[in-house]
Design a protein around this motif. Structure first.
Motif, PDB file in Angstrom:
ATOM      1  N   GLU A  66      33.574   0.979  37.074  1.00 52.60           N
ATOM      2  CA  GLU A  66      32.125   1.461  37.449  1.00 52.60           C
ATOM      3  C   GLU A  66      31.811   2.980  37.227  1.00 52.60           C
ATOM      4  OE1 GLU A  66      29.551  -0.324  37.690  1.00 52.60           O
ATOM      5  OE2 GLU A  66      30.815  -1.897  37.317  1.00 52.60           O
ATOM      6  N   THR A  67      33.047   3.627  37.440  1.00 47.52           N
ATOM      7  CA  THR A  67      33.038   5.227  37.173  1.00 47.52           C
ATOM      8  C   THR A  67      32.698   5.344  35.599  1.00 47.52           C
ATOM      9  OG1 THR A  67      34.431   5.754  39.091  1.00 47.52           O
ATOM     10  CG2 THR A  67      34.180   7.153  37.475  1.00 47.52           C
ATOM     11  N   LEU A  68      33.380   4.549  34.967  1.00 47.63           N
ATOM     12  CA  LEU A  68      33.392   4.740  33.413  1.00 47.63           C
ATOM     13  C   LEU A  68      31.895   4.348  33.003  1.00 47.63           C
ATOM     14  CD1 LEU A  68      34.183   5.359  30.502  1.00 47.63           C
ATOM     15  CD2 LEU A  68      34.854   3.235  30.269  1.00 47.63           C
ATOM     16  N   ALA A  69      31.284   3.375  33.569  1.00 48.27           N
ATOM     17  CA  ALA A  69      29.675   2.864  33.272  1.00 48.27           C
ATOM     18  C   ALA A  69      29.027   3.986  34.037  1.00 48.27           C
ATOM     19  CB  ALA A  69      29.497   1.690  33.986  1.00 48.27           C
ATOM     20  N   ASP A  70      29.191   4.568  34.857  1.00 51.02           N
ATOM     21  CA  ASP A  70      28.365   5.959  35.526  1.00 51.02           C
ATOM     22  C   ASP A  70      28.359   7.130  34.252  1.00 51.02           C
ATOM     23  OD1 ASP A  70      27.516   4.325  37.544  1.00 51.02           O
ATOM     24  OD2 ASP A  70      29.068   5.575  38.891  1.00 51.02           O
ATOM     25  N   GLY A 117      35.134  -7.072  19.535  1.00 52.52           N
ATOM     26  CA  GLY A 117      34.198  -6.414  20.574  1.00 52.52           C
ATOM     27  C   GLY A 117      35.056  -5.341  21.376  1.00 52.52           C
ATOM     28  N   HIS A 118      34.191  -4.271  21.743  1.00 53.77           N
ATOM     29  CA  HIS A 118      34.884  -2.851  22.322  1.00 53.77           C
ATOM     30  C   HIS A 118      33.862  -2.211  23.144  1.00 53.77           C
ATOM     31  CE1 HIS A 118      33.542  -2.202  17.927  1.00 53.77           C
ATOM     32  NE2 HIS A 118      33.020  -0.865  18.536  1.00 53.77           N
ATOM     33  N   LEU A 119      34.378  -1.120  23.591  1.00 57.83           N
ATOM     34  CA  LEU A 119      33.139  -0.293  24.273  1.00 57.83           C
ATOM     35  C   LEU A 119      32.393   0.349  23.179  1.00 57.83           C
ATOM     36  CD1 LEU A 119      35.497  -0.774  26.566  1.00 57.83           C
ATOM     37  CD2 LEU A 119      34.531   1.254  27.427  1.00 57.83           C
ATOM     38  N   PRO A 120      31.114   0.516  23.401  1.00 53.96           N
ATOM     39  CA  PRO A 120      30.202   1.419  22.520  1.00 53.96           C
ATOM     40  C   PRO A 120      30.719   2.621  22.593  1.00 53.96           C
ATOM     41  CG  PRO A 120      28.928   0.067  23.961  1.00 53.96           C
ATOM     42  CD  PRO A 120      30.065  -0.146  24.493  1.00 53.96           C
ATOM     43  N   GLY A 121      30.974   3.227  21.440  1.00 52.21           N
ATOM     44  CA  GLY A 121      31.187   4.839  21.072  1.00 52.21           C
ATOM     45  C   GLY A 121      32.990   4.766  21.000  1.00 52.21           C
ATOM     46  N   LEU A 125      42.260   3.296  31.489  1.00 52.23           N
ATOM     47  CA  LEU A 125      40.916   2.331  32.120  1.00 52.23           C
ATOM     48  C   LEU A 125      41.506   1.214  32.970  1.00 52.23           C
ATOM     49  CD1 LEU A 125      37.655   1.811  32.742  1.00 52.23           C
ATOM     50  CD2 LEU A 125      37.900   0.404  30.444  1.00 52.23           C
ATOM     51  N   ASP A 126      41.379   1.039  34.383  1.00 54.87           N
ATOM     52  CA  ASP A 126      41.620   0.022  35.145  1.00 54.87           C
ATOM     53  C   ASP A 126      41.198  -1.285  34.835  1.00 54.87           C
ATOM     54  OD1 ASP A 126      43.901   1.562  36.369  1.00 54.87           O
ATOM     55  OD2 ASP A 126      42.503   1.916  38.085  1.00 54.87           O
ATOM     56  N   GLY A 127      41.937  -2.346  34.507  1.00 55.23           N
ATOM     57  CA  GLY A 127      41.310  -3.596  34.048  1.00 55.23           C
ATOM     58  C   GLY A 127      41.199  -3.923  32.493  1.00 55.23           C
ATOM     59  N   GLY A 128      41.039  -2.875  31.969  1.00 56.77           N
ATOM     60  CA  GLY A 128      40.981  -2.609  30.471  1.00 56.77           C
ATOM     61  C   GLY A 128      39.691  -3.093  29.942  1.00 56.77           C
ATOM     62  N   PHE A 129      39.750  -3.722  28.755  1.00 57.66           N
ATOM     63  CA  PHE A 129      38.442  -4.293  28.186  1.00 57.66           C
ATOM     64  C   PHE A 129      38.154  -5.726  28.608  1.00 57.66           C
ATOM     65  CE2 PHE A 129      36.376  -6.794  24.870  1.00 57.66           C
ATOM     66  CZ  PHE A 129      35.381  -6.097  24.507  1.00 57.66           C
ATOM     67  N   THR A 130      39.098  -6.269  29.182  1.00 57.57           N
ATOM     68  CA  THR A 130      38.816  -7.740  29.701  1.00 57.57           C
ATOM     69  C   THR A 130      37.876  -7.573  30.834  1.00 57.57           C
ATOM     70  OG1 THR A 130      40.848  -8.431  28.822  1.00 57.57           O
ATOM     71  CG2 THR A 130      39.947  -9.766  30.682  1.00 57.57           C
ATOM     72  N   ASP A 131      38.139  -6.827  31.591  1.00 61.83           N
ATOM     73  CA  ASP A 131      37.162  -6.348  33.099  1.00 61.83           C
ATOM     74  C   ASP A 131      36.152  -5.672  32.587  1.00 61.83           C
ATOM     75  OD1 ASP A 131      39.324  -7.639  34.632  1.00 61.83           O
ATOM     76  OD2 ASP A 131      39.668  -5.821  35.731  1.00 61.83           O
ATOM     77  N   TRP A 132      36.064  -4.797  31.568  1.00 63.98           N
ATOM     78  CA  TRP A 132      34.719  -4.009  31.145  1.00 63.98           C
ATOM     79  C   TRP A 132      33.799  -5.287  30.631  1.00 63.98           C
ATOM     80  CZ3 TRP A 132      32.255   0.206  31.193  1.00 63.98           C
ATOM     81  CH2 TRP A 132      31.240   0.339  30.609  1.00 63.98           C
ATOM     82  N   ARG A 133      34.491  -6.237  29.700  1.00 64.01           N
ATOM     83  CA  ARG A 133      33.643  -7.371  29.240  1.00 64.01           C
ATOM     84  C   ARG A 133      33.095  -8.201  30.285  1.00 64.01           C
ATOM     85  NH1 ARG A 133      37.291 -10.238  25.779  1.00 64.01           N
ATOM     86  NH2 ARG A 133      37.899 -11.199  27.632  1.00 64.01           N
ATOM     87  N   GLN A 157      32.324  -7.427  33.428  1.00 67.55           N
ATOM     88  CA  GLN A 157      31.466  -6.774  34.304  1.00 67.55           C
ATOM     89  C   GLN A 157      30.183  -6.404  33.356  1.00 67.55           C
ATOM     90  OE1 GLN A 157      33.047  -3.938  37.271  1.00 67.55           O
ATOM     91  NE2 GLN A 157      35.168  -4.965  37.111  1.00 67.55           N
ATOM     92  N   HIS A 158      30.508  -5.973  32.302  1.00 71.98           N
ATOM     93  CA  HIS A 158      29.450  -5.547  31.569  1.00 71.98           C
ATOM     94  C   HIS A 158      29.026  -6.204  29.966  1.00 71.98           C
ATOM     95  CE1 HIS A 158      28.718  -2.343  34.161  1.00 71.98           C
ATOM     96  NE2 HIS A 158      29.952  -2.105  34.369  1.00 71.98           N
ATOM     97  N   PRO A 159      29.087  -7.524  29.927  1.00 62.63           N
ATOM     98  CA  PRO A 159      28.960  -8.340  28.757  1.00 62.63           C
ATOM     99  C   PRO A 159      27.942  -7.550  27.891  1.00 62.63           C
ATOM    100  CG  PRO A 159      28.122  -9.604  30.527  1.00 62.63           C
ATOM    101  CD  PRO A 159      28.787  -8.398  31.228  1.00 62.63           C
ATOM    102  N   GLU A 160      26.813  -7.080  28.566  1.00 65.59           N
ATOM    103  CA  GLU A 160      25.769  -6.494  27.530  1.00 65.59           C
ATOM    104  C   GLU A 160      26.029  -5.102  27.013  1.00 65.59           C
ATOM    105  OE1 GLU A 160      25.548  -4.270  31.357  1.00 65.59           O
ATOM    106  OE2 GLU A 160      26.061  -6.300  30.697  1.00 65.59           O
ATOM    107  N   ARG A 161      27.084  -4.535  27.316  1.00 62.46           N
ATOM    108  CA  ARG A 161      27.702  -3.174  26.909  1.00 62.46           C
ATOM    109  C   ARG A 161      29.017  -3.510  26.038  1.00 62.46           C
ATOM    110  NH1 ARG A 161      26.750   1.022  31.571  1.00 62.46           N
ATOM    111  NH2 ARG A 161      26.989   2.557  29.791  1.00 62.46           N
ATOM    112  N   VAL A 162      29.156  -4.487  25.089  1.00 64.35           N
ATOM    113  CA  VAL A 162      30.036  -4.503  24.358  1.00 64.35           C
ATOM    114  C   VAL A 162      29.556  -4.472  22.952  1.00 64.35           C
ATOM    115  CG1 VAL A 162      31.823  -6.138  23.408  1.00 64.35           C
ATOM    116  CG2 VAL A 162      31.251  -6.057  25.987  1.00 64.35           C
TER     117      VAL A 162
END
Length: 115
Positions: free
Chosen positions: A12-16, A38-42, A92-100, A102-107
């Motif tokens: 959530e901090t990274l998303a913010d 799939g990866h974090l944008p940018g 990043l705690d939880g890595g890409f797996t948790d990011w995807r 929690q934020h599937p629209e931001r991949v």
């Protein structure tokens, strides 16, 4: 600063930070096929071959966030990068797996513009 000091960063901090357009260097240390799928944008893919370019190009004062699959191997990479003179390094705690999850629209997909 300790030569191998890094901090943990939650999803959530990274998303913010991304929402606020905070200047960041995002590096993804997963394998190339996973990054392309799939990866974090940018973010940029980082493997052993890409380390010299990162060390030469990246601003060491800009926060550096390391992403892996689940937030485990990114800790070792973050500690190593902190030892290379980066001031503000995060794993990043939880890595890409948790990011995807929690934020599937931001991949982002593919490699264009992200290397």
């Amino acid at each position: 600063m300790t030569s191998s000091s890094f901090q943990h960063l939650d999803i959530e901090t990274l998303a913010d930070w991304l929402d606020a357009s905070r200047p960041l260097t995002l590096v993804d240390i997963r394998d190339p096929a996973s990054f392309a799928a799939g990866h974090l944008p940018g973010s940029r893919h980082l493997d052993n071959d890409g380390v010299p370019a990162l060390l030469a190009e990246a601003d060491r004062e800009t926060p550096l966030v390391v992403v892996c699959y689940h937030g485990n191997s990114s800790q070792q990479a973050a500690a190593w990068l902190a030892g290379q003179g980066f001031d503000d390094v995060y794993s990043l705690d939880g890595g890409f797996t948790d990011w995807r999850n929690q934020h599937p629209e931001r991949v982002a997909m593919g490699n264009a513009g992200d290397t």
